[in-house]
Write an enzyme that holds these catalytic residues in place. Structure first.
Site, PDB file in Angstrom:
ATOM      1  N   SER A 101     -12.197  46.482 -24.654  1.00  0.00           N
ATOM      2  CA  SER A 101     -13.356  47.061 -23.964  1.00  0.00           C
ATOM      3  C   SER A 101     -13.863  46.046 -22.951  1.00  0.00           C
ATOM      4  O   SER A 101     -13.547  44.861 -23.050  1.00  0.00           O
ATOM      5  CB  SER A 101     -14.478  47.342 -24.957  1.00  0.00           C
ATOM      6  OG  SER A 101     -15.129  46.125 -25.304  1.00  0.00           O
ATOM      7  N   ASP A 102     -14.651  46.461 -21.984  1.00  0.00           N
ATOM      8  CA  ASP A 102     -15.345  45.457 -21.179  1.00  0.00           C
ATOM      9  C   ASP A 102     -16.476  44.882 -22.042  1.00  0.00           C
ATOM     10  O   ASP A 102     -16.783  45.372 -23.126  1.00  0.00           O
ATOM     11  CB  ASP A 102     -15.857  46.029 -19.859  1.00  0.00           C
ATOM     12  CG  ASP A 102     -16.036  44.904 -18.814  1.00  0.00           C
ATOM     13  OD1 ASP A 102     -16.084  43.720 -19.201  1.00  0.00           O
ATOM     14  OD2 ASP A 102     -16.140  45.216 -17.613  1.00  0.00           O
TER      15      ASP A 102
END
Ligand code: BGC
Length: 738
Positions: free
Chosen positions: A275-276
């Site tokens: 994920s960011d």
């Protein structure tokens, strides 16, 4: 190939000799490890933390097998963490250590937007290779790059990190970056796993405001935004990163469509997705998830393998499995993806970096950064003053002339300003000119004109002026959107004052985005757009200005006249009311005109229809003349190809390099399509006075698009093709697909 390039390639080749285990052997080890892991240990592999905070606690958690990846740690910390992971955790699984190694590590290359301006995938490949070579010597084996978000809005600060507005150019550059970072062999000590980010659509953040929502319909997503990601996938990229935006109501980190249907089922990706930073948690702020547990459930079931800094998986996955909301087989699938990449990198055999290596700022790396900076500079105007041969005294003026930190650009956390050659530094070292220097402003946002007097005195004493304006690195990149993309502070006033002195004036703009530079173009005799050119930017610019190098860059993004024209890009669709050319502008309209017929076509009363400068534009110190394109056939089958050839003549007295661009228009299709789309390009060296024939093979497959039936299809019909020096020039030839 020059000597230093050969040396660099030889040094890098030596480091790409690894011993890659076979796919079968890796899959057997993945299964064997999974069979020995507890659920908690599996969840640990899915948990990534930022190690720059609370290092002791990170060490403890690694010892307990609760962490699979750490980012932002020093080489000493990496050695310690890997020792703990391998020797003290129950299963001895090494960590994968990540960092943002974006446009260089110690040796900083031009920002990606500048690299895109080279239209030279070799520059991107070599830049990534040098970055991998340097970063891996500090124990980093995974970079959060390349970013391949198609970016059509210069208000968005992250356009600096992108390869610009075009899908095809972004795809070519993305693949080149993957090849550079990962090399031929992932187990080689100087290879980094690359990361395709930000998946997907982030560049379309509404109104150019960072982290904002996007509204990209699936067809447009597939035709414009996804191809660079698919190209990276085909180039063998090992990881992906989700984007922060919600597209059409679904945040990427919770999108089963993106993470499973497209990425796994259609493209067959078998690496892992991270994920960011905090993006899983942010699904609560998006109001897509009620709480962190809900966010963990949605992310893991969508197919997101690793949680960067949301602590959602670490806190809730066990409970979600026990409640039956997450299937154990889904956990095994995602953990298997992570283990596969660790095995492919050879981390189990070599978890700890070779701490003796010190490979920073080697001459060959500096030479590569110099070449990249030379090729990334775009000559936008030249009334004949450039190159400045014959000038004996040059006034180097302006707030960007000697700003080492800023010329490194927005993603250079490991760069070193002491190794940076600034333009003033480079001019001062030249023996062929006397340099008079005045910054005129304390910094580019300065609002006082008190420094102008000194600058103007230097200008008056010189034969020619080089004015360096632009924007600081810290006004660009993530979370740095602007509502008005102009030169800050009193830079435009400085330009006017300098121009009024009447000396030959060359203006160089160093920036992370297109700025509205209409006044610069009007008042300067010559203009160079240098983006943020990195460590060797100053030397590259002084050589270009003095004629030791010849400009060859081309704009990777359209430059608007005014901010209000944004988004403006060359591959727009045809409207039902295209301009005819006789439209009235603001001042033509009589007052109190009743429902006055301005033309009823698609344009701005105050800005017309044209941008300031089109995509693909860039001049040289010579003139290139193009013949009409010639085709090998008038038609081709849907699985065939034609060859498009064009003669390009160098009509000047300097040897130079031209980027020949191939554009196609599909005249009528099942959906409306862009007026033109880049399908190929090539940099060609053409000696003065000579002609080169450039031939492109154009397979019909390049004409495929996601059509009205939601299929990626080559539709039969008529097409136009241009082979030209930018997206606005040239005459088309016609062909058909039967
Ligand atoms: C950025 C990513 C970056 C990550 C890790 C995020 O804020 O959007 O591009 O890779 O941080 O530093």
């Amino acid at each position: 190939m020059n000597k230093s390039r050969q040396l660099l390639l030889a040094a890098l080749a030596a480091l790409t000799v690894g011993c890659a285990p076979s796919d079968d052997a890796i899959e057997r080890r993945v299964d064997e490890l999974l069979s020995r892991m507890t659920l908690q240990e599996k969840i640990g592999q899915m948990h990534q933390v930022d190690g720059s905070r609370d290092f002791e606690r990170v060490c403890e958690a690694v010892r307990r097998g609760e962490i699979g990846s750490v980012m932002n740690v020093t080489r000493e910390q990496i050695a310690e963490l890997q020792r703990i992971a391998v020797e003290e955790s129950r299963l001895g699984i090494p960590l994968i250590i990540g960092r943002d190694v974006i446009h260089g590590y110690k040796t900083v290359f031009p920002i990606p937007l500048g690299q895109a301006a080279t239209f030279d995938p070799e520059v991107v490949r070599e830049g990534a290779r040098v970055a991998a070579y340097e970063a891996s010597s500090d124990g980093i084996r995974w970079t959060f790059a390349p970013m391949m978000d198609v970016s059509r809005d210069p208000r968005w600060g992250r356009i600096a990190e992108s390869f610009g507005e075009d899908t095809f150019l972004s795809a070519v550059m993305a693949a080149a970056a993957v090849e550079g970072f990962q090399g031929d062999d992932l187990t080689a000590p100087a290879s980094l796993a690359a990361c395709a980010k930000h998946y997907a659509g982030y560049g379309a953040s509404e109104s150019g405001r960072d982290y904002n929502s996007t509204f990209i319909p699936e067809r447009h997503l597939r035709n414009v935004y996804l191809p660079p990601f698919e190209a990276a996938c085909k180039a063998g990229i090992q990881t992906f990163m989700t984007s922060f935006n919600d597209n059409d109501g679904v945040p990427s980190s919770g999108s089963r469509f993106l993470l499973t249907e497209v990425l796994r089922d259609e493209w067959g990706f078998d690496g892992f997705v991270v994920s960011d930073y905090g993006a899983i948690r942010e699904m609560i702020a998006h109001r897509f998830c009620s709480d962190l547990e809900d966010a963990a459930e949605k992310a893991v079931n969508a197919g997101l393998d690793m949680d960067m800094e949301s602590y959602a998986y670490a806190q809730y996955l066990e409970q979600l499995v026990s409640e039956g909301k997450v299937d154990r087989r889904q956990i095994d699938r995602l953990v298997g993806n992570i283990l596969r990449v660790k095995l492919r990198l050879g981390l189990f055999e070599h978890p700890v970096p070779d701490m003796e290596r010190n490979v920073f700022f080697e001459q060959a790396s500096l030479d590569a950064a110099y070449r990249a900076a030379v090729e990334s500079a775009v000559l936008l105007k030249n009334d004949g003053v450039l190159p400045l041969v014959g000038a004996r005294t040059v006034a180097v003026i302006g707030p960007m002339a000697d700003r080492a930190y800023d010329q490194m650009g927005c993603w250079a956390p490991d760069g070193d300003r002491d190794h940076c050659v600034t333009p003033y530094g480079a001019f001062a070292l030249r023996s062929d000119v006397r340099t008079l220097y005045s910054p005129a402003m304390a910094h580019p946002r300065e609002k006082s004109r008190t420094g102008f007097a000194d600058a103007l005195a230097k200008v008056r004493a010189a034969d020619a002026v080089v004015l360096f304006v632009g924007e600081e690195a810290s006004l660009t990149g993530e979370a740095h959107s602007l509502a008005e993309i102009r030169l800050q502070g009193v830079q435009e006033e400085l330009l006017e004052a300098v121009a009024a002195a009447g000396k030959p004036l060359v203006t160089v703009i160093m920036a992370g985005r297109p700025l509205t530079i209409g006044r610069v173009m009007e008042l300067s005799d010559a203009v160079i757009y240098a983006f943020h050119p990195g460590t060797m930017g100053g030397r590259a610019l002084s050589d270009l200005i003095m004629g030791d190098a010849v400009p060859s860059g081309k704009l990777p993004v359209t430059f608007p006249k005014v901010t209000g024209q944004i988004p403006i890009y060359y591959s727009q669709h045809s409207t039902g009311r295209p301009v005819r050319g006789d439209e009235m502008l603001l001042d033509d309209i009589p007052t109190e005109a009743e429902f006055f017929p301005t033309g009823f076509t698609s344009y701005w009363l105050d800005a017309g229809i044209e941008p300031l400068l089109p995509f693909g534009y860039g001049l040289s110190y010579t003139e290139f003349e193009y013949s009409a394109p010639r085709l090998s056939a008038e038609s081709m089958a849907a699985d065939g190809a034609i060859t498009v050839s064009v003669d390009v003549s160098n009509r000047g007295s300097r040897d130079a390099t031209e980027t020949v661009q191939l554009y196609v228009q599909d005249k009528v299709a099942s959906i409306t399509l862009p007026v033109k789309e880049l399908k190929d390009f090539r940099r060609v060296d053409i000696p003065a006075g000579e002609t080169r024939t450039v031939s492109f093979e154009l397979p019909a497959s390049k004409l495929a698009f996601w059509n009205i039936d939601d299929r990626f299809t080559v539709e039969a019909g008529e097409f136009l093709v241009w082979a030209a020096g930018d997206s606005r020039s040239g005459e088309p030839a016609a062909f058909a697909v039967k």
